[in-house]
Design an enzyme around this catalytic site. Structure first.
Site, PDB file in Angstrom:
ATOM      1  N   SER A  27       0.797  -1.234   0.000  1.00 44.22           N
ATOM      2  CA  SER A  27       0.000   0.000   0.000  1.00 44.22           C
ATOM      3  C   SER A  27       0.828   1.281   0.000  1.00 44.22           C
ATOM      4  O   SER A  27       0.346   2.325  -0.424  1.00 44.22           O
ATOM      5  CB  SER A  27      -0.910   0.033   1.230  1.00 44.22           C
ATOM      6  N   GLU A  81      -9.517   8.265  25.887  1.00 45.71           N
ATOM      7  CA  GLU A  81     -10.754   7.498  25.800  1.00 45.71           C
ATOM      8  C   GLU A  81     -10.587   6.104  26.410  1.00 45.71           C
ATOM      9  O   GLU A  81     -11.471   5.593  27.080  1.00 45.71           O
ATOM     10  CB  GLU A  81     -11.197   7.380  24.347  1.00 45.71           C
ATOM     11  N   GLU A 116     -10.134   7.022   2.501  1.00 44.63           N
ATOM     12  CA  GLU A 116      -9.713   5.619   2.427  1.00 44.63           C
ATOM     13  C   GLU A 116     -10.593   4.718   3.290  1.00 44.63           C
ATOM     14  O   GLU A 116     -10.824   4.996   4.465  1.00 44.63           O
ATOM     15  CB  GLU A 116      -8.266   5.432   2.912  1.00 44.63           C
ATOM     16  N   ASP A 160      -8.809  -4.293   3.393  1.00 44.54           N
ATOM     17  CA  ASP A 160      -7.515  -4.972   3.340  1.00 44.54           C
ATOM     18  C   ASP A 160      -7.264  -5.826   4.576  1.00 44.54           C
ATOM     19  O   ASP A 160      -6.827  -6.978   4.469  1.00 44.54           O
ATOM     20  CB  ASP A 160      -6.430  -3.894   3.207  1.00 44.54           C
ATOM     21  N   HIS A 162      -6.713  -9.838   4.754  1.00 43.61           N
ATOM     22  CA  HIS A 162      -5.493 -10.437   5.320  1.00 43.61           C
ATOM     23  C   HIS A 162      -5.836 -11.501   6.349  1.00 43.61           C
ATOM     24  O   HIS A 162      -5.086 -12.464   6.535  1.00 43.61           O
ATOM     25  CB  HIS A 162      -4.619  -9.369   5.979  1.00 43.61           C
ATOM     26  N   ASP A 184      -5.910   0.404  -4.058  1.00 40.32           N
ATOM     27  CA  ASP A 184      -4.449   0.476  -4.198  1.00 40.32           C
ATOM     28  C   ASP A 184      -3.870  -0.821  -4.749  1.00 40.32           C
ATOM     29  O   ASP A 184      -2.910  -0.825  -5.492  1.00 40.32           O
ATOM     30  CB  ASP A 184      -3.788   0.876  -2.875  1.00 40.32           C
ATOM     31  N   HIS A 207      -1.542  -9.875  -0.481  1.00 42.77           N
ATOM     32  CA  HIS A 207      -2.126  -9.064  -1.551  1.00 42.77           C
ATOM     33  C   HIS A 207      -2.154  -9.871  -2.839  1.00 42.77           C
ATOM     34  O   HIS A 207      -1.442 -10.862  -2.984  1.00 42.77           O
ATOM     35  CB  HIS A 207      -1.299  -7.802  -1.775  1.00 42.77           C
TER      36      HIS A 207
HETATM   37 ZN   LIG Z   1      -2.504  -5.140   3.015  1.00 42.09          ZN
END
Ligand SMILES: [Zn+2]
Length: 461
Positions: free
Chosen positions: A88, A208, A298, A303, A307, A344, A422
């Site tokens: 990426s 938080e 994005e 992704d 994964h 990407d 990927h």
């Molecule tokens: Zn990735």
């Protein structure tokens, strides 16, 4: 032939900066919104389209996601200069600088080595830097950490994407510091994402999540530094803060210590956090001005779900991404706005077997009321991966206890790996608005930058 982008960017920038504003230079307002679905392969788009339709009780295959209504489409070659299957950092650098580079590096050229702190001469300018320098407003939104590769490539130059809060060489600033020390224009105007811990000293509890500390070993509180560097800056970290943000000034919202929640899990977050569509809508309202703006949005965790070999969360996040595109289309005028939606890089998920029309996309392959079997007599799902955790014994055992549409279901895979990889196949790009016709044919990923820059800085509309 690829002719429309022959005008040099330098001359376009001179034209943009030389004018008092978009309206005054006769070009009118120009906005560019780049949507990046991290890891959103073409198979992911197809599966998410079917999933979204089926959520409405339809068969699904006939559905269109918001960006699939766009009239201009291209296939995009994603390789890095040193990798057949990219990462990426290198791919986002190509999208936002026009320079294809190595895997793992952020907005530095292909000659510099990964992991070696080089000088400024290795840097390549990003469209966010150019937009700020030319007087446009700028925004960056991501569901990943703000210092993660995709958002970071817009404001940081780093020989390694992993230098999020520290670097091995003090001559190179870490990525979080580079956001606070960003110099073009008046700085990024709107930033919404996760990744708060990278901005907080390790001795300080997160505001938080009090059990979590910041990640900065240099002891700096970069959120305080960012706030005090300009008078009209505002920081928020939860849904309540997001809902009460002022209408003026610069906004920084870091809604999680690390990545934001997957959309499938978002309602369970204790502090609450906005959806990608809500952040997109709010950013556009905030950035709107006579000259125009550049905004990158994005969906960072399509992704991450891939994964993990977990198609369910990848599809829910892709639908949320499409909703964000729909919100942007609704909030902008195509006569003054270019929206480009792309990914990407790809992943290894496939849609296979011979499921019948309308068969649940997350289900077992079935047609004509018959569930189909593999050679060993086992049922199998329509979605599977070429590699990843789905091929391990642990995932196989877990699968037996879950229905294939369970949110935690890990799809089967061929090659056992702890983390699915990927994919190297092309991704798609979809475009709508001014200059959208530049998205066409088979493109190299860095050529998308030319279309974005041309719409923002050049030509007339
Ligand atoms: Zn990735």
């Amino acid at each position: 032939m690829r002719a429309p982008f022959v005008t040099s960017l330098a001359s376009l920038l001179v034209a943009a900066t030389g004018a008092a504003g978009g309206a005054a230079d006769g070009h009118g307002t120009r906005n560019v919104i780049l949507f990046v679905g991290d890891g959103m392969s073409v198979a992911t788009v197809t599966a998410a389209r079917i999933f979204e339709g089926q959520q409405r009780g339809e068969t699904g295959e006939e559905n269109y996601l918001a960006f699939e209504e766009f009239e201009h489409v291209a296939l995009v070659k994603t390789y890095n200069t040193d990798m057949q299957v990219p990462d990426s950092a290198g791919t986002m650098t190509a999208l936002v600088t026009g320079v294809k580079t190595r895997a793992g590096v952020l907005s530095i050229g292909p000659d510099a080595e990964r992991g070696v702190c080089g000088g400024e001469e290795t840097h390549v300018e990003t469209i966010a830097e150019q937009a700020e320098a030319a007087g446009f407003k700028t925004g960056i939104i991501s569901t990943a950490r703000f210092t993660h590769a995709t958002p970071a490539a817009l404001y940081a130059h780093s020989a390694d994407r992993n230098w999020e809060a520290t670097t091995p060489d003090e001559a190179c600033a870490d990525i979080a510091r580079q956001f606070v020390e960003f110099t073009p224009g008046d700085g990024i105007d709107v930033a919404f994402s996760g990744g708060r811990a990278m901005f907080l000293p390790n001795a300080v509890n997160d505001p938080e999540y009090t059990f979590r500390n910041g990640q900065r070993i240099d002891g700096r509180n970069l959120i305080d530094e960012w706030l005090s560097a300009h008078s009209d800056r505002h920081f928020v970290f939860d849904q309540a803060g997001f809902d009460q943000m002022p209408a003026s000034g610069q906004l920084l919202g870091l809604f999680e210590p690390s990545h934001m929640q997957w959309e499938a899990d978002r309602s369970g977050d204790p502090g609450g956090e906005p959806s990608l569509a809500e952040m997109t809508k709010r950013a556009i309202e905030h950035l709107r001005n006579d000259q125009g703006f550049f905004l990158m949005v994005e969906s960072g965790r399509i992704d991450h779900a891939h994964h993990a070999g977990n198609a369910h969360r990848a599809l829910v996040d892709t639908v949320a991404y499409a909703d964000a595109v729909g919100a942007a289309v609704e909030a902008t005028d195509p006569a003054e706005t270019l929206i480009v939606v792309t990914a990407d890089h790809s992943h290894t998920m496939t849609i296979a077997g011979y499921p019948g029309r309308g068969n649940p996309i997350l289900g077992y392959v079935a047609a004509g009321g018959e569930t189909q079997k593999d050679v060993a007599g086992n049922v199998y799902t329509t979605l599977s991966y070429a590699n990843g955790p789905g091929a391990t014994d642990a995932a196989t055992a877990a699968r037996e206890k879950l229905s294939p549409d369970d949110v935690d279901y890990i799809q089967d895979a061929a090659v056992p790996m702890f983390v699915e990889t990927h994919g190297g196949d092309d991704v798609a790009a979809y475009a709508h608005g001014i200059g959208a016709e530049g998205i066409r044919g088979v493109m190299d990923q860095n050529e998308i930058y030319d279309v974005l820059a041309n719409a923002l800085f050049g030509g007339s509309n």
